[in-house]
Design a protein around this motif. Sequence first.
Motif, PDB file in Angstrom:
ATOM      1  N   TYR A  13      23.786  74.617  10.359  1.00 27.75           N
ATOM      2  CA  TYR A  13      23.311  74.555  11.632  1.00 27.75           C
ATOM      3  C   TYR A  13      24.049  75.803  12.245  1.00 27.75           C
ATOM      4  O   TYR A  13      25.301  75.926  12.340  1.00 27.75           O
ATOM      5  CB  TYR A  13      24.236  73.305  12.492  1.00 27.75           C
ATOM      6  CG  TYR A  13      23.679  71.879  12.046  1.00 27.75           C
ATOM      7  CD1 TYR A  13      22.388  71.468  12.584  1.00 27.75           C
ATOM      8  CD2 TYR A  13      24.300  71.213  11.100  1.00 27.75           C
ATOM      9  CE1 TYR A  13      21.804  70.165  12.232  1.00 27.75           C
ATOM     10  CE2 TYR A  13      23.842  69.764  10.907  1.00 27.75           C
ATOM     11  CZ  TYR A  13      22.576  69.550  11.411  1.00 27.75           C
ATOM     12  OH  TYR A  13      22.017  68.205  11.062  1.00 27.75           O
ATOM     13  N   THR A  18      26.851  72.451   6.350  1.00 29.30           N
ATOM     14  CA  THR A  18      26.839  71.367   6.108  1.00 29.30           C
ATOM     15  C   THR A  18      26.678  70.846   4.885  1.00 29.30           C
ATOM     16  O   THR A  18      27.584  69.884   4.247  1.00 29.30           O
ATOM     17  CB  THR A  18      26.329  70.373   7.176  1.00 29.30           C
ATOM     18  OG1 THR A  18      26.314  70.840   8.578  1.00 29.30           O
ATOM     19  CG2 THR A  18      26.520  69.026   7.006  1.00 29.30           C
ATOM     20  N   PRO A  37      33.718  60.254   3.388  1.00 31.24           N
ATOM     21  CA  PRO A  37      34.254  60.070   4.718  1.00 31.24           C
ATOM     22  C   PRO A  37      33.479  60.567   5.915  1.00 31.24           C
ATOM     23  O   PRO A  37      32.393  61.361   5.480  1.00 31.24           O
ATOM     24  CB  PRO A  37      35.575  60.902   4.679  1.00 31.24           C
ATOM     25  CG  PRO A  37      35.004  61.893   3.507  1.00 31.24           C
ATOM     26  CD  PRO A  37      34.124  61.228   2.479  1.00 31.24           C
ATOM     27  N   SER A  38      33.583  60.114   7.101  1.00 30.71           N
ATOM     28  CA  SER A  38      32.919  60.457   8.136  1.00 30.71           C
ATOM     29  C   SER A  38      32.793  62.059   8.249  1.00 30.71           C
ATOM     30  O   SER A  38      33.824  62.599   8.119  1.00 30.71           O
ATOM     31  CB  SER A  38      33.765  59.708   9.382  1.00 30.71           C
ATOM     32  OG  SER A  38      32.872  60.166  10.467  1.00 30.71           O
ATOM     33  N   GLY A  39      31.726  62.665   8.490  1.00 26.99           N
ATOM     34  CA  GLY A  39      31.463  63.821   8.760  1.00 26.99           C
ATOM     35  C   GLY A  39      31.509  64.948   7.493  1.00 26.99           C
ATOM     36  O   GLY A  39      31.237  66.206   7.468  1.00 26.99           O
ATOM     37  N   CYS A  40      31.202  64.146   6.299  1.00 27.06           N
ATOM     38  CA  CYS A  40      31.056  64.880   5.097  1.00 27.06           C
ATOM     39  C   CYS A  40      29.635  65.162   4.890  1.00 27.06           C
ATOM     40  O   CYS A  40      29.164  65.964   3.947  1.00 27.06           O
ATOM     41  CB  CYS A  40      31.340  63.991   3.866  1.00 27.06           C
ATOM     42  SG  CYS A  40      30.147  62.633   3.540  1.00 27.06           S
ATOM     43  N   GLY A  41      28.625  65.126   5.785  1.00 24.96           N
ATOM     44  CA  GLY A  41      27.054  65.361   5.621  1.00 24.96           C
ATOM     45  C   GLY A  41      26.310  64.191   5.145  1.00 24.96           C
ATOM     46  O   GLY A  41      25.218  64.669   4.747  1.00 24.96           O
ATOM     47  N   LYS A  42      26.767  63.045   5.080  1.00 29.57           N
ATOM     48  CA  LYS A  42      25.766  62.002   4.557  1.00 29.57           C
ATOM     49  C   LYS A  42      24.567  61.557   5.384  1.00 29.57           C
ATOM     50  O   LYS A  42      23.439  61.674   4.889  1.00 29.57           O
ATOM     51  CB  LYS A  42      26.349  60.524   4.426  1.00 29.57           C
ATOM     52  CG  LYS A  42      27.891  60.665   3.672  1.00 29.57           C
ATOM     53  CD  LYS A  42      28.591  59.201   3.729  1.00 29.57           C
ATOM     54  CE  LYS A  42      28.901  58.873   5.323  1.00 29.57           C
ATOM     55  NZ  LYS A  42      30.009  59.388   6.152  1.00 29.57           N
ATOM     56  N   SER A  43      24.736  61.657   6.575  1.00 29.89           N
ATOM     57  CA  SER A  43      23.572  61.668   7.712  1.00 29.89           C
ATOM     58  C   SER A  43      22.708  62.780   7.745  1.00 29.89           C
ATOM     59  O   SER A  43      21.396  62.800   7.706  1.00 29.89           O
ATOM     60  CB  SER A  43      23.965  61.444   9.312  1.00 29.89           C
ATOM     61  OG  SER A  43      24.711  60.107   9.143  1.00 29.89           O
ATOM     62  N   THR A  44      23.234  63.938   7.543  1.00 29.10           N
ATOM     63  CA  THR A  44      22.466  65.135   7.491  1.00 29.10           C
ATOM     64  C   THR A  44      21.548  65.241   6.066  1.00 29.10           C
ATOM     65  O   THR A  44      20.346  65.419   6.434  1.00 29.10           O
ATOM     66  CB  THR A  44      23.378  66.317   7.512  1.00 29.10           C
ATOM     67  OG1 THR A  44      24.498  66.323   8.456  1.00 29.10           O
ATOM     68  CG2 THR A  44      22.658  67.461   7.387  1.00 29.10           C
TER      69      THR A  44
HETATM   70  N1  LIG Z   1      22.884  68.759  15.176  1.00 25.22           N
HETATM   71  C1  LIG Z   1      23.980  69.549  14.592  1.00 25.22           C
HETATM   72  N2  LIG Z   1      24.450  70.668  15.002  1.00 25.22           N
HETATM   73  C2  LIG Z   1      25.370  71.048  14.403  1.00 25.22           C
HETATM   74  N3  LIG Z   1      26.273  70.333  13.662  1.00 25.22           N
HETATM   75  C3  LIG Z   1      25.750  69.249  13.145  1.00 25.22           C
HETATM   76  C4  LIG Z   1      24.562  68.379  13.736  1.00 25.22           C
HETATM   77  N4  LIG Z   1      24.706  67.469  13.150  1.00 25.22           N
HETATM   78  C5  LIG Z   1      25.651  67.323  12.358  1.00 25.22           C
HETATM   79  N5  LIG Z   1      26.621  68.219  12.145  1.00 25.22           N
HETATM   80  C6  LIG Z   1      27.838  68.520  11.624  1.00 25.22           C
HETATM   81  O1  LIG Z   1      27.501  68.562  10.226  1.00 25.22           O
HETATM   82  C7  LIG Z   1      28.551  67.480   9.579  1.00 25.22           C
HETATM   83  C8  LIG Z   1      28.004  66.536   8.923  1.00 25.22           C
HETATM   84  O2  LIG Z   1      27.579  65.518   9.857  1.00 25.22           O
HETATM   85  P1  LIG Z   1      27.078  64.153   9.316  1.00 25.22           P
HETATM   86  O3  LIG Z   1      26.047  64.262   8.421  1.00 25.22           O
HETATM   87  O4  LIG Z   1      26.536  63.404  10.518  1.00 25.22           O
HETATM   88  O5  LIG Z   1      28.176  63.368   8.722  1.00 25.22           O
HETATM   89  P2  LIG Z   1      28.414  61.900   8.219  1.00 25.22           P
HETATM   90  O6  LIG Z   1      27.010  61.082   8.466  1.00 25.22           O
HETATM   91  O7  LIG Z   1      28.671  61.961   6.975  1.00 25.22           O
HETATM   92  O8  LIG Z   1      29.489  61.161   9.139  1.00 25.22           O
HETATM   93  C9  LIG Z   1      29.583  67.442  10.577  1.00 25.22           C
HETATM   94  O9  LIG Z   1      30.571  68.266  10.383  1.00 25.22           O
HETATM   95  C10 LIG Z   1      28.810  67.645  11.847  1.00 25.22           C
HETATM   96  O10 LIG Z   1      29.479  68.220  13.111  1.00 25.22           O
END
Ligand SMILES: Nc1ncnc2c1ncn2[C@@H]1O[C@H](COP(=O)(O)OP(=O)(O)O)[C@@H](O)[C@H]1O
Lengths: 365, 296
Positions: A13, A18, A37-44
């Motif tokens: 991003y 990420t 852990p939360s914020g590791c990029g799973k959702s991404t």
């Molecule tokens: N749209 C976005 N713009 C900038 N950074 C993002 C965006 N979406 C997620 N991130 C960053 O990417 C990292 C991974 O996020 P995310 O995949 O949501 O984590 P998880 O689902 O594992 O908790 C986080 O540090 C978050 O701040």
Amino acid sequence: MAGLVLKGIKKSYGDVQTLHGIDLEIQDGEFIVFVGPSGCGKSTLLRSIAGLEEISAGELYIGKKRVNDEPPSKRGVAMVFQSYALYPHMSVHENMAFSLKLAGASKEETNAAVDRAAKILQIEPLLDRKPKALSGGQRQRVAIGRAIVRKPDVFLFDEPLSNLDASLRVQMRVELSKLHGELKSTMIYVTHDQVEAMTLANRIVVLSAGRIEQVGAPLELYHRPANLFVAGFIGSPKMNFVSGQLIAADEKLAQIKLKSGAVVKAAVDARRLKPGAAVTFGVRPEHASIDVEPGDSTMAGKIQVVERLGDTTYFYLEVAGSETSFIVRAPGDKHAKVGENIVVGLPLQRCYVFDEKGQACPVTW
Amino acid sequence: MAIVLDKSHRWRVVAAHLGLIAFISLCMFPFLMILSISLRPGNFAVGSLIPDQISFEHWKLALGISYQAEDGSLVTPPFPVLLWLWNSIKVALISAFIAVLLSTTAAYAFARMKFRGKKHWMTALLLMQMFPTVLALIAIFSIFDYLGSYVKVLGVDSHWALILAYAGGIALHVWTIKGYYDTIPVEIEEAAVVDGATHWQAFKYVLLPMAKPILMVVFLLAFIGAIIEYPVASVLLHQEANLTLAVGSKLFLYEQKYLWGDFAAAAILSGMPITLVFVLSQRWMVGGLTAGGVKG
Ligand SMILES: Nc1ncnc2c1ncn2[C@@H]1O[C@H](COP(=O)(O)OP(=O)(O)O)[C@@H](O)[C@H]1O
Ligand SMILES: [Mg+2]
């Protein structure tokens, strides 16, 4: 039905990266869980697979097709969002029928598909209600139903149970497991909860800070963690770590001198490390034993806290070289008081040794 | 809710009611005054609030009906008030409709799409609209005068020109709607996209139905704005038959003779469509349309 291949997937991003190159093969029909852990990029990662985020580098194949440039609708995926993301102005039936309506399916076809999904999820009586009039668990079922109706090749779940209360979560977990057995589709499931990962997965992918730490079957990760991160993440309560020094290593056994001076043995092959190297010694609370005489492979500790859960009791010990309390699991009726010193036995086949970089020495059993 | 109340509470309630009643009277006074003037025989701006004698002569004229004056002469309506009213409604309805159409789509782009300089465009849009229209009157006139020599229907003295001028003033509406879109979770549209919807379908089937209340609000604001607008309409419309009610009623007040009574009746008439549209649109302005979609 389709397998997936991820080749060097990266996502940034702006300036912030990420995902740092994810390589992974997912078999057709597999239930795979991304945990971390939360914020590791799973959702991404999941959203990249769905096509909701463009990937910055790498290749993504679903089935045999390279889908980097395909829109979500052409990827054959269905996604269940953490927040359910139901269409609030549509009834449950309309919510589930929406994708088929867009695809131009006939009314009979749509109704049949919706009824089948509703039956599987036992939400038939709710079909005419609006999402507003549903409980959290029911909404979650509708969200899953909406995914089922599409008959996707790949199901994507983003922490689908994290908004439910504990007992409902357990129930839904079992149902998801059953659902996978019934549909036999490929399922990719994201969670930060290692219990969900252990119970649901065929294979678990442990992620940390945008990198894959280890991929393997649940028990493989439990018994043979590749590094400190995985060892600490899988298992509850988490593995105890004590810092120490390698004294001697042969192909079957390593001897470690802990900070407290105690010498312990572990059934690992640590020959790649030099004697005298700083190591981290690990053992799980459930594998440390408490009713032992001082002797070989034992360690003393002072009880700080006692947690009684009924069937088991956890003793939190103060041990030199361990940053947090050293936890030991004991039977529920085990008597010992706060402040007492007790001796902990460390069975050598259940102990792990990690080098300075956190990489595990291979176990030899 | 039956919260236990303090003894002094009763007196505070009474005081609050008195305060509210005083405030409402203050708000209502100008309206009652106008109503009174319109029902008073003759054309007087001042007089008692409750007229001693009620006469419908001004209303008759406003509604296009002739009446017999006391001296026996027949008084015919000086101006086509009902036609003006119709003009106003027509222009307001069409321009409000166009304003909603343009601002919902523009707001969607600003709220959901990624493009360069998005923030600056938003600000620029608002800043431009901040300049009083009056300052641009000459420009507006010459633009439409010029346009009219190419496209007749967009020239001066055409309702379409006025509609076009009004439809340009949507910056505030874009902001309002964007603000509402921002409160709707994006995930719901993402779900639609995964379900196979195009951007347009996600907008039409998912976002728009949830945004109904704000669309009605914007429609209403645009409608009211067009009904009561004076400066632009007065510059663009000239022929008596083309005037809107806001511009036309001014004709009752010419230098030598202020026809306050007739003016008052026309003024109240111009409030009618606003009231009507407001009542009709209220059933759409309900909250909670997005409830249950996502776990908060
Ligand atoms: N749209 C976005 N713009 C900038 N950074 C993002 C965006 N979406 C997620 N991130 C960053 O990417 C990292 C991974 O996020 P995310 O995949 O949501 O984590 P998880 O689902 O594992 O908790 C986080 O540090 C978050 O701040
Ligand atoms: Mg997440």
